[in-house]
Write a protein that holds these residues in place. Sequence first.
Motif, PDB file in Angstrom:
ATOM      1  N   ALA A 210     -40.949 -50.808  83.365  1.00  0.00           N
ATOM      2  CA  ALA A 210     -41.447 -51.786  84.307  1.00  0.00           C
ATOM      3  C   ALA A 210     -40.520 -53.113  84.297  1.00  0.00           C
ATOM      4  CB  ALA A 210     -42.749 -52.243  83.768  1.00  0.00           C
TER       5      ALA A 210
ATOM      6  N   LEU B  12     -47.525 -38.107  81.408  1.00  0.00           N
ATOM      7  CA  LEU B  12     -48.345 -38.084  80.116  1.00  0.00           C
ATOM      8  C   LEU B  12     -47.868 -38.701  79.098  1.00  0.00           C
ATOM      9  CD1 LEU B  12     -49.795 -34.479  80.451  1.00  0.00           C
ATOM     10  CD2 LEU B  12     -50.488 -36.460  81.452  1.00  0.00           C
TER      11      LEU B  12
ATOM     12  N   TRP C 271     -56.044 -42.720  76.560  1.00  0.00           N
ATOM     13  CA  TRP C 271     -54.688 -42.333  77.364  1.00  0.00           C
ATOM     14  C   TRP C 271     -54.373 -43.189  78.650  1.00  0.00           C
ATOM     15  CZ3 TRP C 271     -53.725 -36.515  76.413  1.00  0.00           C
ATOM     16  CH2 TRP C 271     -52.320 -36.180  76.713  1.00  0.00           C
TER      17      TRP C 271
ATOM     18  N   GLN D 114     -40.782 -42.032  89.258  1.00  0.00           N
ATOM     19  CA  GLN D 114     -41.266 -43.155  88.012  1.00  0.00           C
ATOM     20  C   GLN D 114     -41.060 -42.080  86.799  1.00  0.00           C
ATOM     21  OE1 GLN D 114     -45.204 -44.692  88.680  1.00  0.00           O
ATOM     22  NE2 GLN D 114     -44.825 -45.789  86.755  1.00  0.00           N
ATOM     23  N   PHE D 115     -41.255 -42.812  85.593  1.00  0.00           N
ATOM     24  CA  PHE D 115     -41.070 -42.083  84.428  1.00  0.00           C
ATOM     25  C   PHE D 115     -39.742 -41.190  84.115  1.00  0.00           C
ATOM     26  CE2 PHE D 115     -45.301 -43.374  84.141  1.00  0.00           C
ATOM     27  CZ  PHE D 115     -46.193 -42.909  85.181  1.00  0.00           C
TER      28      PHE D 115
ATOM     29  N   ASN E  86     -44.713 -43.159  78.963  1.00  0.00           N
ATOM     30  CA  ASN E  86     -45.101 -44.769  78.713  1.00  0.00           C
ATOM     31  C   ASN E  86     -45.235 -45.286  77.253  1.00  0.00           C
ATOM     32  OD1 ASN E  86     -44.769 -45.233  81.438  1.00  0.00           O
ATOM     33  ND2 ASN E  86     -47.122 -45.821  81.906  1.00  0.00           N
TER      34      ASN E  86
ATOM     35  N   LEU F 145     -56.714 -39.641  82.677  1.00  0.00           N
ATOM     36  CA  LEU F 145     -55.429 -39.662  82.704  1.00  0.00           C
ATOM     37  C   LEU F 145     -54.695 -40.045  84.183  1.00  0.00           C
ATOM     38  CD1 LEU F 145     -54.295 -36.310  80.873  1.00  0.00           C
ATOM     39  CD2 LEU F 145     -53.404 -38.464  80.513  1.00  0.00           C
TER      40      LEU F 145
ATOM     41  N   SER G 283     -50.488 -47.167  86.642  1.00  0.00           N
ATOM     42  CA  SER G 283     -49.054 -47.415  86.600  1.00  0.00           C
ATOM     43  C   SER G 283     -48.331 -47.564  87.699  1.00  0.00           C
ATOM     44  CB  SER G 283     -48.657 -46.501  85.395  1.00  0.00           C
ATOM     45  OG  SER G 283     -47.209 -46.292  85.363  1.00  0.00           O
ATOM     46  N   SER G 284     -48.350 -46.516  88.423  1.00  0.00           N
ATOM     47  CA  SER G 284     -47.521 -47.026  89.580  1.00  0.00           C
ATOM     48  C   SER G 284     -48.027 -48.115  90.472  1.00  0.00           C
ATOM     49  CB  SER G 284     -47.866 -45.515  90.335  1.00  0.00           C
ATOM     50  OG  SER G 284     -47.321 -44.488  89.638  1.00  0.00           O
TER      51      SER G 284
ATOM     52  N   ILE H 198     -52.320 -42.931  85.279  1.00  0.00           N
ATOM     53  CA  ILE H 198     -50.892 -42.775  85.910  1.00  0.00           C
ATOM     54  C   ILE H 198     -50.965 -43.700  87.279  1.00  0.00           C
ATOM     55  CG2 ILE H 198     -49.555 -41.077  86.574  1.00  0.00           C
ATOM     56  CD1 ILE H 198     -50.292 -39.075  84.851  1.00  0.00           C
TER      57      ILE H 198
ATOM     58  N   GLY I 185     -42.635 -47.373  78.698  1.00  0.00           N
ATOM     59  CA  GLY I 185     -43.176 -47.576  79.969  1.00  0.00           C
ATOM     60  C   GLY I 185     -42.984 -49.227  80.289  1.00  0.00           C
ATOM     61  N   TYR I 186     -42.847 -50.052  79.016  1.00  0.00           N
ATOM     62  CA  TYR I 186     -42.497 -51.352  79.195  1.00  0.00           C
ATOM     63  C   TYR I 186     -41.144 -51.551  79.490  1.00  0.00           C
ATOM     64  CZ  TYR I 186     -41.903 -56.188  77.375  1.00  0.00           C
ATOM     65  OH  TYR I 186     -41.685 -57.461  77.631  1.00  0.00           O
TER      66      TYR I 186
ATOM     67  N   SER J  32     -49.083 -50.376  79.564  1.00  0.00           N
ATOM     68  CA  SER J  32     -47.757 -50.889  79.183  1.00  0.00           C
ATOM     69  C   SER J  32     -46.905 -51.044  80.495  1.00  0.00           C
ATOM     70  CB  SER J  32     -47.022 -49.499  78.504  1.00  0.00           C
ATOM     71  OG  SER J  32     -47.235 -48.245  79.004  1.00  0.00           O
ATOM     72  N   SER J  33     -47.064 -50.289  81.635  1.00  0.00           N
ATOM     73  CA  SER J  33     -46.485 -50.903  82.843  1.00  0.00           C
ATOM     74  C   SER J  33     -46.822 -51.933  83.150  1.00  0.00           C
ATOM     75  CB  SER J  33     -46.726 -49.908  83.864  1.00  0.00           C
ATOM     76  OG  SER J  33     -45.986 -48.508  83.540  1.00  0.00           O
TER      77      SER J  33
ATOM     78  N   TYR K 236     -53.529 -46.827  77.837  1.00  0.00           N
ATOM     79  CA  TYR K 236     -52.189 -47.101  77.504  1.00  0.00           C
ATOM     80  C   TYR K 236     -51.226 -46.854  78.425  1.00  0.00           C
ATOM     81  CZ  TYR K 236     -49.594 -42.906  76.296  1.00  0.00           C
ATOM     82  OH  TYR K 236     -49.219 -41.566  76.165  1.00  0.00           O
ATOM     83  N   ILE K 237     -51.289 -45.835  79.265  1.00  0.00           N
ATOM     84  CA  ILE K 237     -50.160 -45.571  80.688  1.00  0.00           C
ATOM     85  C   ILE K 237     -50.383 -46.633  81.324  1.00  0.00           C
ATOM     86  CG2 ILE K 237     -49.704 -44.037  82.305  1.00  0.00           C
ATOM     87  CD1 ILE K 237     -50.624 -41.634  80.940  1.00  0.00           C
ATOM     88  N   THR K 238     -51.509 -47.113  81.802  1.00  0.00           N
ATOM     89  CA  THR K 238     -51.427 -48.349  82.847  1.00  0.00           C
ATOM     90  C   THR K 238     -51.019 -49.637  82.259  1.00  0.00           C
ATOM     91  OG1 THR K 238     -53.325 -47.430  83.930  1.00  0.00           O
ATOM     92  CG2 THR K 238     -53.029 -49.834  84.067  1.00  0.00           C
TER      93      THR K 238
END
Lengths: 351, 176
Positions: free
Chosen positions: A18, A7, B38, A308-309, A10, B122, B129-130, B126, A14-15, B45-46, B41-43
């Motif tokens: 990656a 949650l 939310w 991850q994370f 990132n 959410l 991002s993966s 997530i 997160g950057y 940034s990755s 931004y999670i997706t």
Amino acid sequence: MYGFEALTFNVHGGYLEAIVRGYRSGLLTAADYNNLCQCESLEDIKMHLSATEYGPYLQNEPSPLHTTTIVEKCTLKLVDEYKQMLCQATEPLSTFLEYITYGHMIDNVVLIVTGTLHERDVQELLEKCHPLGMFDSIATLAVAQNMRELYRLVLVDTPLAPYFSECITSEDLDDMNIEIMRNTLYKAYLEDFYRFCQKLGGATSEIMSDILAFEADRRAVNITINSIGTELTRDDRRKLYSNFGLLYPYGHEELAISEDIDQVRGVMEKYPPYQSIFSKLSYGESQMLDKAFYEEEVKRLCLSFEQQFHYGVFFAYMRLREQEIRNLMWISECVAQNQKSRVHDSVVFIF
Amino acid sequence: MVGSSSSWSTALVRISPYTFAAIGIAISIGVSVLGAAWGIYITGSSLIGAAIKAPRITSKNLISVIFCEAVAIYGVIVAIILQTKLESVPSSKIYDPESLRAGYAIFASGIIVGFANLVCGLCVGIIGSSCALSDAQNSSLFVKILVIEIFGSALGLFGVIVGIIMSAQATWPSKG
């Protein structure tokens, strides 16, 4: 809280996570190693490496090429990537990334002190230092006469200062004491890093605890094997073992009293994760132990990418790169000395 | 009227149903947008970090961002539907059981939609991002992970459906 990192990780990490996964995809694969193992000369190696990610670093090197140049340029690539990550990291990731380099700092300090003892030139020693472990006042280490001066003049300003409390004595620096100093510093560093990871909590602490515990156990075994037959007493030996890991505390008791390799093997075979390592070696053989430990370490590091994370991927990536540079050094040396049959003795494939 | 005038139940039923309705509408849009942001931004940034090494993933992986955005759109749609259900009743009928029912229905609808969209955003974020990180390593994984995202985004849809059904029965008492 473990399980909910997804949650909020990132926001800050997160950057960079990656990015580090992108770097990981550039590690040499088994196919690359096969090509490199079949090279006839260092020029061939340079040509093969130009096709990989090392290309821009090696292409301007004039021939004739030396193995040390290849290793130096590859290390330079690692340092560049590390610095790119470090300058974009926020707390606590930036502290974590700095912790990764303290091991190299310790090695550099010991290198310079040993070299000064044997009356080598300071500039020459500085060139041999690992670039990740440099700090500003490193050249002043050559001036110190004993450990107390070492601490007072140079090390009190570095991040290694808290690790010195256990080994400030007025004893002169000689080879034996320097090795003890190195191992004491490394023990303090590992324990500090372990505590820091525990404080971070979550997936990072779980994954890093496993990797650091393996590191602590490996060092315990190496210290034991290297000190068999020397004048290091049992108590001194036990003081060099870290206070965490699978072997703590009962394995350490048994290792401290071991007098030869078969006794060490007997101790380690009681622990299932290490039994598989020692079963690969026949009795009385210790040369392959290093490679077996490296293979196990690489296996654990690759597993950390499955989740991850968390911050473990940064540590794992740095270690895997270092292993790759060791592989390249071994392959280059074998090729340069025309001993290609021994190439597979010490190359650990990462994928 | 209830006999003992100082009980909590009396206090609750004396809150105007319009309060509940308005809060429901606010939650429906506010919390949905929280979930969408939310997830994005999670997706995002990755995705940006992974695209440095593998630029080809950018256009395909915008689908993850679009799925998150859809969650916010559901919230807006339901908020607009809910606010059309608000009618004024004469002040003598504000505390009638029918009025209360209408107010509560709108409130519940707003909560359903808001929180369903929060977790949906959410979830999709997530997974997105993966998805970006896996696609950068191995492009055959993208479509498989997209299927997981589609299942995830169905959660928001469930919330919208139930919310609209709830709000359909929000009938205020007729005037006169």
